[in-house]
Enzyme design. Sequence first.
Site, PDB file in Angstrom:
ATOM      1  N   HIS A 307       0.850  -1.182   0.000  1.00  0.00           N
ATOM      2  CA  HIS A 307       0.000   0.000   0.000  1.00  0.00           C
ATOM      3  C   HIS A 307       0.884   1.230   0.000  1.00  0.00           C
ATOM      4  O   HIS A 307       1.957   1.213   0.616  1.00  0.00           O
ATOM      5  CB  HIS A 307      -0.889   0.015   1.259  1.00  0.00           C
ATOM      6  CG  HIS A 307      -2.050   0.932   1.137  1.00  0.00           C
ATOM      7  ND1 HIS A 307      -1.954   2.270   1.432  1.00  0.00           N
ATOM      8  CD2 HIS A 307      -3.312   0.710   0.720  1.00  0.00           C
ATOM      9  CE1 HIS A 307      -3.124   2.832   1.200  1.00  0.00           C
ATOM     10  NE2 HIS A 307      -3.966   1.918   0.767  1.00  0.00           N
ATOM     11  N   ASP A 365      -7.932  -5.593   0.329  1.00  0.00           N
ATOM     12  CA  ASP A 365      -8.447  -6.457  -0.732  1.00  0.00           C
ATOM     13  C   ASP A 365      -7.953  -7.891  -0.654  1.00  0.00           C
ATOM     14  O   ASP A 365      -8.360  -8.721  -1.460  1.00  0.00           O
ATOM     15  CB  ASP A 365      -8.077  -5.873  -2.100  1.00  0.00           C
ATOM     16  CG  ASP A 365      -8.968  -4.698  -2.436  1.00  0.00           C
ATOM     17  OD1 ASP A 365     -10.105  -4.703  -1.963  1.00  0.00           O
ATOM     18  OD2 ASP A 365      -8.523  -3.791  -3.139  1.00  0.00           O
TER      19      ASP A 365
END
Length: 430
Positions: A307, A365
């Site tokens: 991320h 996710d």
Amino acid sequence: MAENRTATLTIDGKEYALPILSPTEGPDCIDIRKLYGQADVFTYDPGFTSTAACDSTITFIDGDKGILTHRGYPIEQLAERSHYLEVCYLLLYGELPSAAELEKFETTVTRHTMIHEQMHNFFRGFRRDAHPMATMVGVVGAMSAFYHDSLDINDPRQREIAAYRLIAKMPTIAAMAYKYSIGQPFVYPRNDLDYAANFLHMCFAVPAEPYDVNPVLARAMDRIFTLHADHEQNASTSTVRLASSSGANPFACIAAGIACLWGPAHGGANQATLEMLRQIGTPENIPDFIAKVKDKSSNVRLMGFGHRVYKNFDPRAKVMKQTADEVLELLGVHDNPLLQVAQELERIALQDDYFIQRKLYPNVDFYSGIILEAMGFPTAMFTPIFALARTVGWISQWKEQLADPQLKIGRPRQLYLGESLRDYIEIENR
Ligand code: ACO
């Protein structure tokens, strides 16, 4: 934002004092707004890795500590003790609602769930095999052709109605995109159901027989919505803000956000993660796959990992994993092969130097696709579900930006590396 400290920038021996802005949380920001005018230089930051593009009071992330808060409230508490529509209210208005405020808000959202009947024809113009995200980009953009009475962004009341319409109609649109893709009739919203249960009903009910929404699955759906509701100035939110800075109408701005979210580096990662888990197939294949990920020439990434902001666990991933366990338990799935691959992949990656050095952890996710698949959604619906949940974040940030008296059109500059001035050459002389 106190402005009493300054940073000094020296260019060719000349000093420039730049104000330092102090946030309530997070790193200080050096205010460079006047730098170009004073020093005739730009700053260079493709990918915005060190740039705060706006100020905001909505969401805060501490990527090193793995903290995510909305209006100050930690995401773990909101996911556990609140529910999606209450979080929507919090994001939009800044405070948790009273019981009366919440009831009024829920009633208003519920009364906006149907879409203009003529929009059904719009869906029918798409090929059946269109990706539901393609359909959503088109249909949401087309809302500006149907709801003329909420296009005036300078009227606060119209802005409010556009916000309600988008939050209320997005589940209807996502469910219709799904129904269209599988050739089933559209199912109208049911206002006696809550937001998440109504979405499940619109996706899975058929006119031929009754469909009872499982309350545990509805709760899991609501939690998935809550975990995706907002995430600071991510790519799609920044897209919405940039589109809106020109004065574009709200439906056009949200359609732009949906288009950006679709990419596999962003919201499309939930679909890509499940496809990756399927491709790996069984835990024995994990070492080979990890070797491919580490080989830079392969261009293979471990989807659902890494991320831009989190250099620690994504707090949403922890709640998501717990939700995956609950949903699979409820559905009596004790040996889901994809979950086994995911768990083993996570275990191996977290011990591997490649991932440790780069601080790559599971993101939101990594587990969401496993839950959605267990609920009966095809992979193509994962990103539309993300888009519907993120709509409130986009709308809250859009509303915040429009209320800012200092709003300027977003107009980045560039480091030009092309040809210098040269004369046109006639075609016969080239
Ligand atoms: N698998 C393997 N290596 C990775 C991964 C990954 N998932 N993510 C980053 N890296 C490596 C890069 O190759 C790079 O290595 P290097 O320093 O040797 O060149 C290093 O880690 C830094 O990566 P960047 O791409 O510079 O990091 P950035 O912040 O730009 O990217 C992103 C963040 C796009 C999320 C990236 O981690 C990624 O592609 N992840 C997979 C896709 C994904 O899951 N996206 C969902 C994000 S969350 C969301 O939008 C909901």
